[in-house]
Design an enzyme around this catalytic site. Structure first.
Site, PDB file in Angstrom:
ATOM      1  N   VAL A 169      30.626   8.173  86.676  1.00 24.14           N
ATOM      2  CA  VAL A 169      31.258   9.427  85.782  1.00 24.14           C
ATOM      3  C   VAL A 169      32.995   8.744  85.536  1.00 24.14           C
ATOM      4  CG1 VAL A 169      33.495  11.305  87.284  1.00 24.14           C
ATOM      5  CG2 VAL A 169      30.600  11.369  87.514  1.00 24.14           C
ATOM      6  N   GLU A 170      32.967   8.233  85.718  1.00 22.37           N
ATOM      7  CA  GLU A 170      34.385   7.284  85.773  1.00 22.37           C
ATOM      8  C   GLU A 170      34.308   6.578  84.600  1.00 22.37           C
ATOM      9  OE1 GLU A 170      38.057   7.340  86.223  1.00 22.37           O
ATOM     10  OE2 GLU A 170      37.503   8.845  88.546  1.00 22.37           O
ATOM     11  N   THR A 171      33.066   5.411  83.986  1.00 22.18           N
ATOM     12  CA  THR A 171      33.302   5.036  83.344  1.00 22.18           C
ATOM     13  C   THR A 171      32.049   5.175  82.687  1.00 22.18           C
ATOM     14  OG1 THR A 171      33.403   2.835  84.659  1.00 22.18           O
ATOM     15  CG2 THR A 171      35.761   3.968  83.470  1.00 22.18           C
ATOM     16  N   TYR A 366      35.425  17.819  90.245  1.00 20.98           N
ATOM     17  CA  TYR A 366      35.356  15.852  89.500  1.00 20.98           C
ATOM     18  C   TYR A 366      34.599  15.442  91.101  1.00 20.98           C
ATOM     19  CZ  TYR A 366      35.915  11.483  90.165  1.00 20.98           C
ATOM     20  OH  TYR A 366      36.009   9.744  90.161  1.00 20.98           O
TER      21      TYR A 366
END
Length: 383
Positions: A169-171, A366
């Protein structure tokens, strides 16, 4: 005037900086490069002492930044005074940073809240993350780092699929770690945060992160302008803020540094360490969330909100919350709502591990995306 890097080196040596201090970027300084080069030389049978380190390179700015004289701002001068008085920096060091920092208007625009009135839509949000590109990249990442993920799960008690979910999800597993110079965006947001109800609190937060960035740079003898990150200053594969790098960064590959951009192992270990410090319960090995139905009486509405598990199963049941499967006894839970625009809202009952994920990003959307992406990757691997 001496360069900032030279001044950092002199001060770090004088302060007795240790070799096991944390780092924030794969743009290695000499210590990091020597450690990596020595490992390569050792594997090839060569004398590690002959390994040569690559000179650190400051990245080229590829975004619009406005040169401003931050040093004329009273708040910036107060910050400089604090860095000298509280942290022992030389005035010339801080002046050098301030003179080079750029104002980034795009960062100011990006931190502004979304326009009011637009309904939240969980399915539209999740479609951005639970999709083939991230799932396939997650399978590759898990396959390439299976041993490390298993070791992190054994060490910290955080399942591999949760770690895979967060990094995806982050990168997208390091594919997009940000292109902004961290000093630029933190200086901008610390002293020119846009008007908002929480403006003073946010400015104080970014000012603290700017301080942590300079402390981190001094500790690791890196040029602070070599650090790249998001528009809010988050760094590396797991998108840690500089303060969290100092607090929770882990040298999980054992090379003497914490490299959250170049080392998947360090990113994995650091995320697991963060979650444990924010309430992850290793003894709770079941699902983090349970689908639920809510009664028409609306007695459950006061249970909504918050980022903590606070209710016994009997309290949820008494308020008209029914899960599709029985909740394990002896644990606390919270009620989570996932709004779907004009479509019906989804309701879930979440345990402490779900809420530990919300400490990474304070959003139900999230945390649920992390859970669902990790699950999707696990199923795609055939586990």
């Amino acid at each position: 005037m001496k360069s900032f890097v030279s001044l950092l080196l002199a001060l770090a040596v004088g302060a007795g900086a240790t070799a096991d201090a944390v780092a924030a970027s794969s743009l290695h300084h000499s210590h990091a490069a020597k450690a990596k080069s020595a490992k390569v030389a050792k594997k090839s049978g060569k004398n590690a002492k002959t390994a040569k380190a690559a000179a650190p390179v400051r990245p080229t700015i590829d975004y619009d930044g406005e040169p401003v004289n931050f040093g004329e701002w009273q708040a910036v001068r107060d910050f400089e005074d604090d860095m000298v008085a509280r942290n022992g920096f030389e005035r010339a060091q801080i002046d050098d940073v301030v003179k080079q920092a750029r104002f980034i208007d795009s960062a100011v625009q990006l931190v502004k809240p979304a326009p009011p009135g637009k309904p939240k839509n969980w399915r539209a949000y999740s479609d951005r993350f639970i999709e083939p590109i991230r799932i396939n990249a997650g399978v590759r990442f898990w396959n390439e780092n299976a041993d490390t993920l298993a070791r992190a799960q054994a060490t910290y008690g955080v399942p591999a699929e949760i770690l895979v979910g967060i990094l995806g999800v982050e990168t997208i597993y390091g594919r997009d770690t940000g292109r902004f110079r961290v000093v630029d965006v933190l200086a901008t947001l610390a002293f020119a945060y846009p008007e908002s109800p929480n403006r003073l609190d946010r400015m104080a937060f970014f000012r603290s992160e700017l301080e942590k960035t300079l402390l981190l740079a001094r500790k690791e003898n890196i040029d602070p302008f070599s650090l790249l990150g998001s528009f809010a200053g988050a760094v590396g594969m797991p998108q840690f803020m500089p303060g969290n790098i100092l607090k929770y960064g882990v040298d999980f590959d054992g090379d003497g540094i914490v490299d959250l951009r170049g080392s998947a192992a360090d990113a994995i270990g650091s995320v697991a360490n963060f979650l444990v410090h924010h309430g992850w319960d290793r003894d709770n090995t079941g699902p983090a969330v349970f689908p639920a139905d809510v009664a028409p009486s609306l007695a459950w509405q006061p249970l909504l909100g918050g980022l903590d598990a606070r209710y016994q199963p009997t309290e949820l049941d008494g308020a008209g919350v029914a899960t599709h499967t029985a909740l394990p006894d002896g644990r606390l839970y919270g009620l989570v709502d996932l709004q779907n625009g004009a479509d019906p809202t989804e309701y879930w009952v979440a345990n402490a591990n779900f809420f530990a994920i919300t400490k990474y990003n304070r959003s139900y959307f999230y945390a649920m995306s992390v859970v669902e992406l990790g699950r999707a990757v696990r199923l795609a691997r055939g586990i």
